[in-house]
Each structure stands twice: as structure tokens, then as C-alpha cells.
Design a protein around this motif. Structure first.
Motif, PDB file in Angstrom:
ATOM      1  N   ARG A 228       0.801  -1.224  -0.016  1.00 35.23           N
ATOM      2  CA  ARG A 228      -0.022  -0.051  -0.013  1.00 35.23           C
ATOM      3  C   ARG A 228       1.005   1.055  -0.048  1.00 35.23           C
ATOM      4  O   ARG A 228       0.361   2.165  -0.753  1.00 35.23           O
ATOM      5  CB  ARG A 228      -0.862  -0.023   1.137  1.00 35.23           C
TER       6      ARG A 228
ATOM      7  N   MET B 227       0.621   4.099  -2.692  1.00 37.17           N
ATOM      8  CA  MET B 227       0.452   5.468  -2.370  1.00 37.17           C
ATOM      9  C   MET B 227       1.778   6.338  -2.989  1.00 37.17           C
ATOM     10  O   MET B 227       1.636   7.530  -3.332  1.00 37.17           O
ATOM     11  CB  MET B 227       0.346   5.850  -1.038  1.00 37.17           C
ATOM     12  N   LYS B 228       2.912   5.886  -3.049  1.00 34.77           N
ATOM     13  CA  LYS B 228       3.915   6.485  -3.777  1.00 34.77           C
ATOM     14  C   LYS B 228       3.549   6.510  -5.377  1.00 34.77           C
ATOM     15  O   LYS B 228       3.977   7.667  -5.704  1.00 34.77           O
ATOM     16  CB  LYS B 228       5.148   5.698  -3.575  1.00 34.77           C
TER      17      LYS B 228
ATOM     18  N   MET C 227      -3.097   7.063 -11.336  1.00 29.73           N
ATOM     19  CA  MET C 227      -3.414   7.170 -10.031  1.00 29.73           C
ATOM     20  C   MET C 227      -4.766   6.490  -9.544  1.00 29.73           C
ATOM     21  O   MET C 227      -4.859   6.078  -8.261  1.00 29.73           O
ATOM     22  CB  MET C 227      -3.524   8.864  -9.811  1.00 29.73           C
TER      23      MET C 227
ATOM     24  N   PHE D 165      -5.442  -1.325   2.950  1.00 29.71           N
ATOM     25  CA  PHE D 165      -5.786  -0.715   4.113  1.00 29.71           C
ATOM     26  C   PHE D 165      -6.621  -1.314   4.958  1.00 29.71           C
ATOM     27  O   PHE D 165      -6.981  -0.906   6.124  1.00 29.71           O
ATOM     28  CB  PHE D 165      -6.156   0.574   3.882  1.00 29.71           C
TER      29      PHE D 165
ATOM     30  N   ASN E 268       5.141   2.257   9.471  1.00 31.41           N
ATOM     31  CA  ASN E 268       4.510   2.679   8.442  1.00 31.41           C
ATOM     32  C   ASN E 268       3.676   3.691   9.227  1.00 31.41           C
ATOM     33  O   ASN E 268       3.681   4.033  10.593  1.00 31.41           O
ATOM     34  CB  ASN E 268       3.489   1.826   8.257  1.00 31.41           C
ATOM     35  N   ARG E 269       3.060   4.628   8.594  1.00 35.02           N
ATOM     36  CA  ARG E 269       2.560   5.741   9.132  1.00 35.02           C
ATOM     37  C   ARG E 269       0.977   5.831   9.229  1.00 35.02           C
ATOM     38  O   ARG E 269       0.155   6.925   9.379  1.00 35.02           O
ATOM     39  CB  ARG E 269       3.025   7.201   8.117  1.00 35.02           C
TER      40      ARG E 269
ATOM     41  N   ILE F  59      -7.818   4.782  11.407  1.00 30.69           N
ATOM     42  CA  ILE F  59      -8.387   4.311  10.219  1.00 30.69           C
ATOM     43  C   ILE F  59      -9.341   3.042  10.567  1.00 30.69           C
ATOM     44  O   ILE F  59     -10.340   3.005   9.874  1.00 30.69           O
ATOM     45  CB  ILE F  59      -7.154   3.513   9.266  1.00 30.69           C
TER      46      ILE F  59
ATOM     47  N   MET G 291     -11.348   7.303   0.615  1.00 29.44           N
ATOM     48  CA  MET G 291     -10.675   6.640  -0.636  1.00 29.44           C
ATOM     49  C   MET G 291     -11.573   6.601  -1.937  1.00 29.44           C
ATOM     50  O   MET G 291     -11.054   6.351  -2.998  1.00 29.44           O
ATOM     51  CB  MET G 291      -9.881   5.248  -0.224  1.00 29.44           C
TER      52      MET G 291
ATOM     53  N   MET H  32     -11.885   9.656  -3.809  1.00 26.34           N
ATOM     54  CA  MET H  32     -10.719   9.948  -4.606  1.00 26.34           C
ATOM     55  C   MET H  32     -10.772   9.100  -5.959  1.00 26.34           C
ATOM     56  O   MET H  32     -10.553   9.734  -6.908  1.00 26.34           O
ATOM     57  CB  MET H  32      -9.411   9.731  -3.812  1.00 26.34           C
TER      58      MET H  32
ATOM     59  N   ASN I 163      -8.447  15.722  -2.237  1.00 31.35           N
ATOM     60  CA  ASN I 163      -8.721  14.494  -1.271  1.00 31.35           C
ATOM     61  C   ASN I 163      -7.522  14.261  -0.230  1.00 31.35           C
ATOM     62  O   ASN I 163      -7.750  13.653   0.710  1.00 31.35           O
ATOM     63  CB  ASN I 163      -8.946  13.090  -2.235  1.00 31.35           C
ATOM     64  N   CYS I 164      -6.093  14.675  -0.787  1.00 27.27           N
ATOM     65  CA  CYS I 164      -5.027  14.048  -0.261  1.00 27.27           C
ATOM     66  C   CYS I 164      -5.010  14.662   1.368  1.00 27.27           C
ATOM     67  O   CYS I 164      -4.844  13.766   2.195  1.00 27.27           O
ATOM     68  CB  CYS I 164      -3.794  14.847  -0.849  1.00 27.27           C
TER      69      CYS I 164
ATOM     70  N   CYS J  67      -7.482  13.585   4.490  1.00 23.60           N
ATOM     71  CA  CYS J  67      -7.173  12.234   4.843  1.00 23.60           C
ATOM     72  C   CYS J  67      -5.746  11.982   5.491  1.00 23.60           C
ATOM     73  O   CYS J  67      -5.748  11.376   6.488  1.00 23.60           O
ATOM     74  CB  CYS J  67      -7.428  11.333   3.711  1.00 23.60           C
ATOM     75  N   HIS J  68      -4.839  12.706   4.948  1.00 24.15           N
ATOM     76  CA  HIS J  68      -3.520  12.616   5.431  1.00 24.15           C
ATOM     77  C   HIS J  68      -3.515  13.088   6.875  1.00 24.15           C
ATOM     78  O   HIS J  68      -2.844  12.660   7.981  1.00 24.15           O
ATOM     79  CB  HIS J  68      -2.382  13.205   4.798  1.00 24.15           C
TER      80      HIS J  68
ATOM     81  N   ARG K  58      -2.803   9.910   8.767  1.00 25.00           N
ATOM     82  CA  ARG K  58      -1.498   9.532   8.697  1.00 25.00           C
ATOM     83  C   ARG K  58      -0.589  10.151   9.651  1.00 25.00           C
ATOM     84  O   ARG K  58      -0.868  11.584   9.665  1.00 25.00           O
ATOM     85  CB  ARG K  58      -0.943   9.958   6.975  1.00 25.00           C
TER      86      ARG K  58
HETATM   87  C1  HEC Z   1      -8.517   7.833   2.167  1.00 22.94           C
HETATM   88  C2  HEC Z   1      -7.015   8.471   2.779  1.00 22.94           C
HETATM   89  C3  HEC Z   1      -6.235   8.736   1.795  1.00 22.94           C
HETATM   90  C4  HEC Z   1      -6.212   9.874   0.831  1.00 22.94           C
HETATM   91  C5  HEC Z   1      -7.519  10.207  -0.051  1.00 22.94           C
HETATM   92  C6  HEC Z   1      -4.722   9.846   0.404  1.00 22.94           C
HETATM   93  N1  HEC Z   1      -3.908   9.154   0.966  1.00 22.94           N
HETATM   94 FE1  HEC Z   1      -2.022   9.418   0.810  1.00 22.94          FE
HETATM   95  N2  HEC Z   1      -1.536   8.099   2.395  1.00 22.94           N
HETATM   96  C7  HEC Z   1      -2.547   7.848   3.268  1.00 22.94           C
HETATM   97  C8  HEC Z   1      -2.178   6.945   4.362  1.00 22.94           C
HETATM   98  C9  HEC Z   1      -2.915   6.437   5.647  1.00 22.94           C
HETATM   99  C10 HEC Z   1      -0.824   6.758   4.176  1.00 22.94           C
HETATM  100  C11 HEC Z   1       0.168   6.201   5.167  1.00 22.94           C
HETATM  101  C12 HEC Z   1       0.186   4.712   4.630  1.00 22.94           C
HETATM  102  C13 HEC Z   1       1.260   3.889   5.315  1.00 22.94           C
HETATM  103  O1  HEC Z   1       2.434   4.309   5.922  1.00 22.94           O
HETATM  104  O2  HEC Z   1       1.043   2.669   5.656  1.00 22.94           O
HETATM  105  C14 HEC Z   1      -0.508   7.518   2.956  1.00 22.94           C
HETATM  106  C15 HEC Z   1       0.894   7.727   2.453  1.00 22.94           C
HETATM  107  C16 HEC Z   1       1.141   8.529   1.324  1.00 22.94           C
HETATM  108  C17 HEC Z   1       2.293   8.786   0.710  1.00 22.94           C
HETATM  109  C18 HEC Z   1       3.620   8.080   1.308  1.00 22.94           C
HETATM  110  C19 HEC Z   1       4.032   6.878   0.672  1.00 22.94           C
HETATM  111  C20 HEC Z   1       5.038   6.339   1.422  1.00 22.94           C
HETATM  112  O3  HEC Z   1       5.111   5.280   2.172  1.00 22.94           O
HETATM  113  O4  HEC Z   1       6.124   6.724   0.909  1.00 22.94           O
HETATM  114  C21 HEC Z   1       2.055   9.475  -0.337  1.00 22.94           C
HETATM  115  C22 HEC Z   1       3.220  10.066  -1.326  1.00 22.94           C
HETATM  116  C23 HEC Z   1       0.813   9.904  -0.511  1.00 22.94           C
HETATM  117  N3  HEC Z   1      -0.029   9.059   0.443  1.00 22.94           N
HETATM  118  C24 HEC Z   1       0.282  10.757  -1.440  1.00 22.94           C
HETATM  119  C25 HEC Z   1      -1.120  10.998  -1.675  1.00 22.94           C
HETATM  120  C26 HEC Z   1      -1.644  12.066  -2.633  1.00 22.94           C
HETATM  121  C27 HEC Z   1      -0.849  12.624  -3.586  1.00 22.94           C
HETATM  122  C28 HEC Z   1      -3.121  11.782  -2.475  1.00 22.94           C
HETATM  123  C29 HEC Z   1      -4.002  12.625  -3.299  1.00 22.94           C
HETATM  124  C30 HEC Z   1      -4.015  12.658  -4.594  1.00 22.94           C
HETATM  125  C31 HEC Z   1      -3.437  10.983  -1.359  1.00 22.94           C
HETATM  126  N4  HEC Z   1      -2.140  10.488  -0.775  1.00 22.94           N
HETATM  127  C32 HEC Z   1      -4.466  10.688  -0.887  1.00 22.94           C
HETATM  128  C33 HEC Z   1      -4.031   8.080   3.197  1.00 22.94           C
HETATM  129  C34 HEC Z   1      -4.527   8.580   2.209  1.00 22.94           C
END
Ligand code: HEC
Length: 149
Positions: free
Chosen positions: A31, A35-36, A67, A78, A88-89, A94, A105, A108, A136-137, A140-141, A145
Motif C-alpha cells: 500500500r 500511495m507512492k 493514480m 488498508f 508505517n504511518r 483508520i 478513498m 478519490m 482529497n489528499c 485524509c493525511h 497519517r
Molecule cells: C483515504 C485516505 C487517503 C487519501 C485520500 C490519500 N492518502 Fe496518501 N496516504 C494515506 C495513508 C494512511 C498513508 C500512510 C500509509 C502507510 O504508511 O502505511 C498515505 C501515504 C501516502 C504517501 C507516502 C507513501 C510512502 O510510504 O512513501 C504519499 C506520497 C501519498 N500518500 C500521497 C497521496 C496523494 C498525492 C494523495 C491525493 C492525490 C493521497 N495520498 C490521498 C491516506 C490517504
């Protein structure tokens, strides 16, 4: 206009790469990689939205497709917190209220589907679609996160 066959071909390639990856790694690592991949498209799209990078409909729609697939890959990964052995973060909130996280999610992915379906031909029609996706980002973060150490 862009060539949909080429887009679909590159997405299929990405899916094959992702499933090869999936075989070798845990859900937590997968995951994070997904997300990366979501984050990896943001610089170019953001640059196009701000007019700093020349708008290219093929590049923009391809990036939305990457994406979209990465978000759909991440969503079920998740479902479990993991066993705590991996860094992890993802915050425990959650799983305290999983339905809100899941809905975010899903939203998005819906915004990405809408952006892809719209096939924005120019920067003016692209920018608000990108804005909806990018909106959305942060929320949620902030909620789910952990801050970077
Ligand atoms: C529904 C919730 C949610 C949404 C919406 C979301 N994220 Fe995240 N994202 C997370 C969570 C929770 C983590 C940490 C995951 C982990 O560490 O296991 C994360 C981690 C990340 C990471 C770090 C990955 C890594 O471990 O290096 C990036 C980059 C990122 N998100 C980008 C984005 C971007 C850009 C968007 C929007 C376009 C976005 N996310 C939308 C929940 C979300």
C-alpha cells in the motif's frame, strides 16, 4: 486527441508490474508503494494545473489513470493494520472508524474516474478536475497519517 490504445497499453503494463510486485511484498509495503505511485504523478499534474508545465492531454489523462489504478490497489490493502512489525504511518484511527477512511478513498477514486471520463482537452477544463482529485489528499493525511519523523 490522445490515443486511448496507448494509454490502455501502458496501464496494463503498470498492472502487470504491480502484480509482480505484490507477490513479493506484504500488504503494508504494497500500500505504501501504491500511495507512492499516486504521489508520483502529482508534480507534473500540479505543474500543468499552475500553467508552469505546458498542458498535454495525453500525459494528464495517463497520469490520472495511473493514480486511479494505484488508489484502487491501495484501498483494500488498508483493510488490515498489519502485525506492527513494519514501519508505517497509518494511524489506528483508520480502523477505529474504517467506514470514513474507506469513503474518502472511494471519493478519490470517483474523482479520478470523473477526470478520466471527461478527457480534458485543454488546461482550462483540466485544472478544476485536478483540483477535485488533489482536494482529497490533505484531509485524509491530516486525519489518518502520522507526521513524518
Ligand atoms: C483515504 C485516505 C487517503 C487519501 C485520500 C490519500 N492518502 Fe496518501 N496516504 C494515506 C495513508 C494512511 C498513508 C500512510 C500509509 C502507510 O504508511 O502505511 C498515505 C501515504 C501516502 C504517501 C507516502 C507513501 C510512502 O510510504 O512513501 C504519499 C506520497 C501519498 N500518500 C500521497 C497521496 C496523494 C498525492 C494523495 C491525493 C492525490 C493521497 N495520498 C490521498 C491516506 C490517504
Amino acid at each position: 486527441m490522445f490515443n486511448r490504445k496507448i494509454i490502455l497499453g501502458s496501464v496494463a503494463g503498470a498492472v502487470i508490474a504491480a502484480s509482480a510486485f505484490a507477490a513479493a511484498h506484504s500488504p503494508v509495503t504494497q500500500r505504501q508503494e501504491a500511495m507512492k505511485a499516486v504521489g508520483g504523478q502529482m508534480r507534473t499534474l500540479g505543474g500543468m494545473a499552475q500553467g508552469k508545465i505546458e498542458y498535454d492531454d495525453f500525459a494528464a489523462i495517463s497520469a490520472f489513470e495511473i493514480m486511479r489504478n494505484a488508489s484502487a490497489t491501495a484501498q483494500p490493502l488498508f483493510a488490515s493494520a498489519g502485525d506492527g512489525s513494519e514501519e508505517n504511518r497509518a494511524l489506528p484511527e483508520i480502523w477505529a472508524d474504517g467506514s470514513d477512511f474507506d469513503a474518502r478513498m472511494t471519493q478519490m477514486i470517483a474523482d479520478l474516474d470523473a477526470a478520466i471520463a471527461a478527457e480534458p482537452a485543454d488546461q482550462a477544463s483540466f485544472a478544476p478536475l485536478f483540483g477535485a482529485v488533489a482536494g482529497n489528499c490533505k484531509g485524509c493525511h491530516e486525519k489518518y497519517r502520522a507526521p513524518e519523523e
